[in-house]
Design an enzyme around this catalytic site. Sequence first.
Site, PDB file in Angstrom:
ATOM      1  N   LYS A 171       3.594  12.634 -28.522  1.00  0.00           N
ATOM      2  CA  LYS A 171       2.449  13.773 -28.246  1.00  0.00           C
ATOM      3  C   LYS A 171       2.949  14.853 -27.530  1.00  0.00           C
ATOM      4  O   LYS A 171       2.584  15.302 -26.436  1.00  0.00           O
ATOM      5  CB  LYS A 171       1.749  12.761 -27.099  1.00  0.00           C
ATOM      6  CG  LYS A 171       0.294  13.163 -26.675  1.00  0.00           C
ATOM      7  CD  LYS A 171      -0.831  12.972 -27.889  1.00  0.00           C
ATOM      8  CE  LYS A 171      -1.925  13.694 -27.475  1.00  0.00           C
ATOM      9  NZ  LYS A 171      -3.091  13.817 -28.675  1.00  0.00           N
ATOM     10  N   ASP A 204      -1.751   9.549 -31.539  1.00  0.00           N
ATOM     11  CA  ASP A 204      -3.114   9.282 -31.796  1.00  0.00           C
ATOM     12  C   ASP A 204      -3.360   9.177 -33.234  1.00  0.00           C
ATOM     13  O   ASP A 204      -4.010   8.261 -33.791  1.00  0.00           O
ATOM     14  CB  ASP A 204      -4.166  10.179 -31.142  1.00  0.00           C
ATOM     15  CG  ASP A 204      -3.743  11.606 -31.168  1.00  0.00           C
ATOM     16  OD1 ASP A 204      -2.745  11.934 -31.641  1.00  0.00           O
ATOM     17  OD2 ASP A 204      -4.384  12.381 -30.597  1.00  0.00           O
ATOM     18  N   ASP A 228       5.210   0.469 -27.249  1.00  0.00           N
ATOM     19  CA  ASP A 228       4.301  -0.817 -26.545  1.00  0.00           C
ATOM     20  C   ASP A 228       3.232  -0.963 -27.463  1.00  0.00           C
ATOM     21  O   ASP A 228       2.636  -1.760 -27.988  1.00  0.00           O
ATOM     22  CB  ASP A 228       4.175  -0.954 -25.206  1.00  0.00           C
ATOM     23  CG  ASP A 228       3.313  -1.974 -24.827  1.00  0.00           C
ATOM     24  OD1 ASP A 228       3.734  -3.185 -25.194  1.00  0.00           O
ATOM     25  OD2 ASP A 228       2.713  -1.635 -23.836  1.00  0.00           O
ATOM     26  N   ASP A 232       1.705  -3.433 -30.964  1.00  0.00           N
ATOM     27  CA  ASP A 232       0.580  -4.266 -31.061  1.00  0.00           C
ATOM     28  C   ASP A 232      -0.174  -3.920 -32.156  1.00  0.00           C
ATOM     29  O   ASP A 232      -0.511  -5.027 -32.816  1.00  0.00           O
ATOM     30  CB  ASP A 232      -0.336  -4.342 -29.656  1.00  0.00           C
ATOM     31  CG  ASP A 232       0.252  -5.354 -28.535  1.00  0.00           C
ATOM     32  OD1 ASP A 232       1.329  -5.723 -28.616  1.00  0.00           O
ATOM     33  OD2 ASP A 232      -0.699  -5.861 -27.722  1.00  0.00           O
TER      34      ASP A 232
HETATM   35  C1  IPM Z   1       5.704  -6.196 -24.848  1.00  0.00           C
HETATM   36  C2  IPM Z   1       5.047  -6.524 -23.471  1.00  0.00           C
HETATM   37  C3  IPM Z   1       5.814  -6.067 -22.305  1.00  0.00           C
HETATM   38  C4  IPM Z   1       5.822  -4.540 -22.480  1.00  0.00           C
HETATM   39  C5  IPM Z   1       4.976  -6.490 -20.990  1.00  0.00           C
HETATM   40  C6  IPM Z   1       4.842  -7.955 -20.694  1.00  0.00           C
HETATM   41  C7  IPM Z   1       5.706  -5.753 -19.826  1.00  0.00           C
HETATM   42  O1  IPM Z   1       3.979  -5.989 -23.632  1.00  0.00           O
HETATM   43  O2  IPM Z   1       7.032  -6.644 -24.808  1.00  0.00           O
HETATM   44  O3  IPM Z   1       5.297  -5.630 -25.582  1.00  0.00           O
HETATM   45  O4  IPM Z   1       4.867  -3.712 -22.043  1.00  0.00           O
HETATM   46  O5  IPM Z   1       6.945  -4.049 -22.865  1.00  0.00           O
HETATM   47 MN    MN Z   2       3.641  -5.204 -25.680  1.00  0.00          MN
END
Ligand code: IPM
Ligand code: MN
Length: 326
Positions: A171, A204, A228, A232
């Site tokens: 960013k 973003d 992180d 996801d």
């Molecule tokens: C991941 C998890 C961890 C992170 C947490 C549980 C600390 O979300 O491994 O992605 O944020 O790295």
């Molecule tokens: Mn994570």
Amino acid sequence: MSHRIGIIGGDGIGPEVIAEGLKVISATGVKLETITYDLGGARYGRDGTVLPDEVIEEWRDLDALYLGAVGTPELPPGLIERGLLLKMRFALDLYVNLRPFTYEENNIDFSVVRENTEGSYAGEGGVLRQGTANEIATQGSVNTRMGVERCIRFAFDLAARRRGHLTLVHKTNVLTFAGDLWERTFNEVADEYPEVETAYNHVDAACIYFVQSPEQYDVIVTDNLFGDILTDLGGAISGGIGMAASANLNPSRTGPSMFEPVHGSAPDIAGQGVANPTAAILSGAMMLDFLGENHAAHRIKEVCADPEVQVQGTAAIGDAIAERVS
Ligand code: IPM
Ligand code: MN
């Protein structure tokens, strides 16, 4: 030859999915000597132990660590995450968090190289006048030239072995200090890899491209927090977070690397035998790859990509995969 592996099932669905991972590895014929560590929120609740330094010292002689998930809802946020997971990443210098995504249906085949020891995870900051109307909280992002460069180099090496394309995600238009360090380092290292084509996305915008045109990515390199969040999302677009594997790597191999699914302990579905163990099984495959068991690793990945193994239930999926890899 057998590999010495530390097993941390952890909390919630962690132990359930790791059991399936071990089942599948054993079905490939690869021999592991496992040492089980009872750590996580549940253990903390019993005797206040999070992660003693002696345990970390013991781990230094292992070949790898295989972790399910840690964290329980009744504990203050961060206690186990910082005290166990992040302590592990920092103490063992697991500076690359490698998270591959493949999903034929959406033309997805990319890997995120997430910096794993710095950024806003470093713990810089503090609080003043806590609980008062004048409370101040700061949480800085720590970016060192060394830390950024070693992660970027890993990503270029990986891209050179794959399809030769690397995207930096940051960013830089707002986080000008950290962004500038990342961008300059990226461009300097890029000069050493003329065969790798490069691109840059703001984080973003990358979220839009992940959803709309994920086929454009080969390798992505990014900082700890962006990595992180993006991974996801990566899980969500490639069959679900139950499929997303990760490797916390110490590429210089001065100690063990750690392998864990991207997902958390999912306390809402723990103990019901419904969690998808595929992410943990694929993390086990990444572990085997890193240990040089490339044939078994390849076979597991191939089988996991077969929609037929996605039956109902944690143990049933594990059985379906184990049966096909053996
Ligand atoms: C991941 C998890 C961890 C992170 C947490 C549980 C600390 O979300 O491994 O992605 O944020 O790295
Ligand atoms: Mn994570």
